[in-house]
Design a protein around this motif. Structure first.
Motif, PDB file in Angstrom:
ATOM      1  N   LEU A   7       0.804  -1.222   0.000  1.00 31.43           N
ATOM      2  CA  LEU A   7       0.000   0.000   0.000  1.00 31.43           C
ATOM      3  C   LEU A   7       0.837   1.272   0.000  1.00 31.43           C
ATOM      4  CD1 LEU A   7      -2.757  -1.140   2.496  1.00 31.43           C
ATOM      5  CD2 LEU A   7      -2.840  -1.138   0.009  1.00 31.43           C
ATOM      6  N   CYS A   8       1.794   1.372   0.896  1.00 31.99           N
ATOM      7  CA  CYS A   8       2.586   2.606   0.997  1.00 31.99           C
ATOM      8  C   CYS A   8       3.910   2.524   0.243  1.00 31.99           C
ATOM      9  CB  CYS A   8       2.833   2.988   2.455  1.00 31.99           C
ATOM     10  SG  CYS A   8       3.908   1.848   3.351  1.00 31.99           S
ATOM     11  N   ARG A   9       4.286   1.333  -0.207  1.00 32.41           N
ATOM     12  CA  ARG A   9       5.505   1.095  -0.997  1.00 32.41           C
ATOM     13  C   ARG A   9       6.811   1.320  -0.228  1.00 32.41           C
ATOM     14  NH1 ARG A   9       2.908  -1.673  -4.586  1.00 32.41           N
ATOM     15  NH2 ARG A   9       1.682  -0.507  -6.081  1.00 32.41           N
ATOM     16  N   LYS A  10       6.742   1.431   1.082  1.00 29.84           N
ATOM     17  CA  LYS A  10       7.951   1.610   1.888  1.00 29.84           C
ATOM     18  C   LYS A  10       8.649   0.263   2.071  1.00 29.84           C
ATOM     19  CE  LYS A  10       6.257   5.535   4.513  1.00 29.84           C
ATOM     20  NZ  LYS A  10       5.843   6.008   5.841  1.00 29.84           N
ATOM     21  N   PRO A  11       9.978   0.253   2.074  1.00 27.23           N
ATOM     22  CA  PRO A  11      10.714  -1.004   2.280  1.00 27.23           C
ATOM     23  C   PRO A  11      10.772  -1.380   3.762  1.00 27.23           C
ATOM     24  CG  PRO A  11      12.245   0.788   1.894  1.00 27.23           C
ATOM     25  CD  PRO A  11      10.867   1.367   1.738  1.00 27.23           C
ATOM     26  N   PHE A  12      10.726  -2.680   4.030  1.00 24.67           N
ATOM     27  CA  PHE A  12      10.798  -3.209   5.389  1.00 24.67           C
ATOM     28  C   PHE A  12      11.671  -4.453   5.392  1.00 24.67           C
ATOM     29  CE2 PHE A  12       6.869  -0.845   5.401  1.00 24.67           C
ATOM     30  CZ  PHE A  12       6.859  -0.245   6.644  1.00 24.67           C
ATOM     31  N   ASP A  13      12.362  -4.654   6.481  1.00 23.98           N
ATOM     32  CA  ASP A  13      13.078  -5.899   6.724  1.00 23.98           C
ATOM     33  C   ASP A  13      12.292  -6.642   7.790  1.00 23.98           C
ATOM     34  OD1 ASP A  13      15.249  -5.672   4.964  1.00 23.98           O
ATOM     35  OD2 ASP A  13      16.227  -4.269   6.341  1.00 23.98           O
ATOM     36  N   ILE A  14      11.822  -7.825   7.457  1.00 20.91           N
ATOM     37  CA  ILE A  14      11.045  -8.607   8.421  1.00 20.91           C
ATOM     38  C   ILE A  14      11.804  -9.892   8.743  1.00 20.91           C
ATOM     39  CG2 ILE A  14       8.845  -7.645   7.670  1.00 20.91           C
ATOM     40  CD1 ILE A  14       8.313 -10.287   6.209  1.00 20.91           C
ATOM     41  N   PRO A  19       4.111 -11.867  11.709  1.00 23.63           N
ATOM     42  CA  PRO A  19       3.053 -12.827  11.376  1.00 23.63           C
ATOM     43  C   PRO A  19       2.958 -13.153   9.883  1.00 23.63           C
ATOM     44  CG  PRO A  19       2.188 -11.014  12.698  1.00 23.63           C
ATOM     45  CD  PRO A  19       3.606 -10.690  12.385  1.00 23.63           C
ATOM     46  N   GLN A  20       3.363 -12.242   9.032  1.00 22.58           N
ATOM     47  CA  GLN A  20       3.247 -12.481   7.594  1.00 22.58           C
ATOM     48  C   GLN A  20       4.461 -13.213   7.016  1.00 22.58           C
ATOM     49  OE1 GLN A  20       1.574  -9.119   5.290  1.00 22.58           O
ATOM     50  NE2 GLN A  20       1.508  -8.072   7.253  1.00 22.58           N
ATOM     51  N   TYR A  21       5.511 -13.340   7.788  1.00 24.51           N
ATOM     52  CA  TYR A  21       6.742 -13.976   7.312  1.00 24.51           C
ATOM     53  C   TYR A  21       6.486 -15.406   6.829  1.00 24.51           C
ATOM     54  CZ  TYR A  21      11.555 -15.713   7.411  1.00 24.51           C
ATOM     55  OH  TYR A  21      12.759 -16.268   7.082  1.00 24.51           O
ATOM     56  N   ARG A  22       5.799 -16.195   7.646  1.00 19.75           N
ATOM     57  CA  ARG A  22       5.530 -17.598   7.311  1.00 19.75           C
ATOM     58  C   ARG A  22       4.733 -17.703   6.017  1.00 19.75           C
ATOM     59  NH1 ARG A  22       1.254 -20.593   8.005  1.00 19.75           N
ATOM     60  NH2 ARG A  22       0.285 -19.157   9.463  1.00 19.75           N
ATOM     61  N   LYS A  23       3.730 -16.841   5.864  1.00 19.38           N
ATOM     62  CA  LYS A  23       2.904 -16.882   4.660  1.00 19.38           C
ATOM     63  C   LYS A  23       3.714 -16.541   3.412  1.00 19.38           C
ATOM     64  CE  LYS A  23      -1.461 -15.844   6.884  1.00 19.38           C
ATOM     65  NZ  LYS A  23      -2.589 -14.913   6.954  1.00 19.38           N
ATOM     66  N   LEU A  24       4.637 -15.612   3.547  1.00 17.86           N
ATOM     67  CA  LEU A  24       5.489 -15.247   2.418  1.00 17.86           C
ATOM     68  C   LEU A  24       6.457 -16.376   2.072  1.00 17.86           C
ATOM     69  CD1 LEU A  24       6.177 -11.565   3.451  1.00 17.86           C
ATOM     70  CD2 LEU A  24       4.992 -12.267   1.374  1.00 17.86           C
ATOM     71  N   ILE A  25       7.057 -16.982   3.080  1.00 14.62           N
ATOM     72  CA  ILE A  25       8.005 -18.075   2.862  1.00 14.62           C
ATOM     73  C   ILE A  25       7.310 -19.278   2.222  1.00 14.62           C
ATOM     74  CG2 ILE A  25       9.403 -19.823   4.074  1.00 14.62           C
ATOM     75  CD1 ILE A  25      10.840 -17.205   3.767  1.00 14.62           C
ATOM     76  N   GLU A  26       6.117 -19.603   2.705  1.00 21.44           N
ATOM     77  CA  GLU A  26       5.385 -20.768   2.193  1.00 21.44           C
ATOM     78  C   GLU A  26       4.594 -20.454   0.927  1.00 21.44           C
ATOM     79  OE1 GLU A  26       3.081 -22.193   5.470  1.00 21.44           O
ATOM     80  OE2 GLU A  26       4.861 -22.816   6.590  1.00 21.44           O
ATOM     81  N   LYS A  27       4.749 -19.232   0.413  1.00 18.31           N
ATOM     82  CA  LYS A  27       4.106 -18.780  -0.822  1.00 18.31           C
ATOM     83  C   LYS A  27       2.579 -18.865  -0.773  1.00 18.31           C
ATOM     84  CE  LYS A  27       8.092 -19.706  -3.744  1.00 18.31           C
ATOM     85  NZ  LYS A  27       8.849 -18.668  -3.227  1.00 18.31           N
ATOM     86  N   GLN A  28       2.023 -18.647   0.437  1.00 22.34           N
ATOM     87  CA  GLN A  28       0.575 -18.551   0.579  1.00 22.34           C
ATOM     88  C   GLN A  28       0.106 -17.189   0.105  1.00 22.34           C
ATOM     89  OE1 GLN A  28      -0.271 -19.411   4.669  1.00 22.34           O
ATOM     90  NE2 GLN A  28       0.198 -21.584   4.455  1.00 22.34           N
ATOM     91  N   ILE A  33       1.811  -6.230   3.844  1.00 22.13           N
ATOM     92  CA  ILE A  33       1.196  -4.977   4.284  1.00 22.13           C
ATOM     93  C   ILE A  33       1.778  -4.655   5.647  1.00 22.13           C
ATOM     94  CG2 ILE A  33      -0.937  -3.785   4.880  1.00 22.13           C
ATOM     95  CD1 ILE A  33      -2.389  -5.682   2.988  1.00 22.13           C
ATOM     96  N   CYS A  34       2.392  -3.467   5.768  1.00 20.61           N
ATOM     97  CA  CYS A  34       3.023  -3.070   7.028  1.00 20.61           C
ATOM     98  C   CYS A  34       1.955  -2.841   8.107  1.00 20.61           C
ATOM     99  CB  CYS A  34       3.882  -1.822   6.832  1.00 20.61           C
ATOM    100  SG  CYS A  34       2.974  -0.326   6.398  1.00 20.61           S
ATOM    101  N   GLN A  35       2.392  -2.822   9.349  1.00 17.87           N
ATOM    102  CA  GLN A  35       1.466  -2.680  10.477  1.00 17.87           C
ATOM    103  C   GLN A  35       0.680  -1.369  10.447  1.00 17.87           C
ATOM    104  OE1 GLN A  35       0.750  -5.210  12.496  1.00 17.87           O
ATOM    105  NE2 GLN A  35      -0.862  -3.942  13.330  1.00 17.87           N
ATOM    106  N   PRO A  36       1.310  -0.214  10.152  1.00 20.67           N
ATOM    107  CA  PRO A  36       0.517   1.030  10.087  1.00 20.67           C
ATOM    108  C   PRO A  36      -0.576   0.982   9.012  1.00 20.67           C
ATOM    109  CG  PRO A  36       2.838   1.552  10.252  1.00 20.67           C
ATOM    110  CD  PRO A  36       2.744   0.073  10.048  1.00 20.67           C
ATOM    111  N   CYS A  37      -0.255   0.456   7.836  1.00 19.95           N
ATOM    112  CA  CYS A  37      -1.257   0.347   6.767  1.00 19.95           C
ATOM    113  C   CYS A  37      -2.343  -0.665   7.133  1.00 19.95           C
ATOM    114  CB  CYS A  37      -0.597  -0.040   5.445  1.00 19.95           C
ATOM    115  SG  CYS A  37       0.369   1.267   4.687  1.00 19.95           S
ATOM    116  N   HIS A  38      -1.929  -1.769   7.774  1.00 15.55           N
ATOM    117  CA  HIS A  38      -2.892  -2.790   8.199  1.00 15.55           C
ATOM    118  C   HIS A  38      -3.885  -2.205   9.200  1.00 15.55           C
ATOM    119  CE1 HIS A  38      -4.290  -6.164  10.718  1.00 15.55           C
ATOM    120  NE2 HIS A  38      -4.365  -6.783   9.558  1.00 15.55           N
ATOM    121  N   SER A  39      -3.385  -1.467  10.170  1.00 15.83           N
ATOM    122  CA  SER A  39      -4.254  -0.858  11.183  1.00 15.83           C
ATOM    123  C   SER A  39      -5.213   0.146  10.550  1.00 15.83           C
ATOM    124  CB  SER A  39      -3.425  -0.158  12.255  1.00 15.83           C
ATOM    125  OG  SER A  39      -2.628  -1.083  12.929  1.00 15.83           O
ATOM    126  N   LYS A  40      -4.686   0.949   9.651  1.00 18.76           N
ATOM    127  CA  LYS A  40      -5.504   1.966   8.996  1.00 18.76           C
ATOM    128  C   LYS A  40      -6.631   1.337   8.167  1.00 18.76           C
ATOM    129  CE  LYS A  40      -5.168   5.843   5.800  1.00 18.76           C
ATOM    130  NZ  LYS A  40      -4.285   6.605   4.918  1.00 18.76           N
TER     131      LYS A  40
END
Length: 66
Positions: A7-14, A19-28, A33-40
């Motif tokens: 959403l905001c296109r900002k880079p993050f190191d996770i 919580p989203q790390y596992r889903k990304l690794i397992e290609k789910q 979506i960063c926490q501020p965008c998720h909350s908003k």
């Protein structure tokens, strides 16, 4: 893992504690979506629909049902 918020296109190191790390690794999913965008977006959706997220997942599970 280096990701960009969809959403905001900002880079993050996770790491494995995100919580989203596992889903990304397992290609789910391939979107992060960063926490501020998720909350908003959660607050906006709750206000529009009057549905509270806690009511949808009262025990706090975050997994796919197959």
């Amino acid at each position: 893992m280096h990701v960009n918020c969809m959403l905001c296109r900002k880079p993050f190191d996770i790491n494995h504690s995100d919580p989203q790390y596992r889903k990304l690794i397992e290609k789910q999913t391939k979107y992060y979506i960063c926490q501020p965008c998720h909350s908003k977006t959660t607050k906006e959706a709750s206000a529009m629909s009057e549905i509270k997220p806690e009511g949808l997942d009262p025990k706090g599970y975050d997994k796919l049902i197959t």
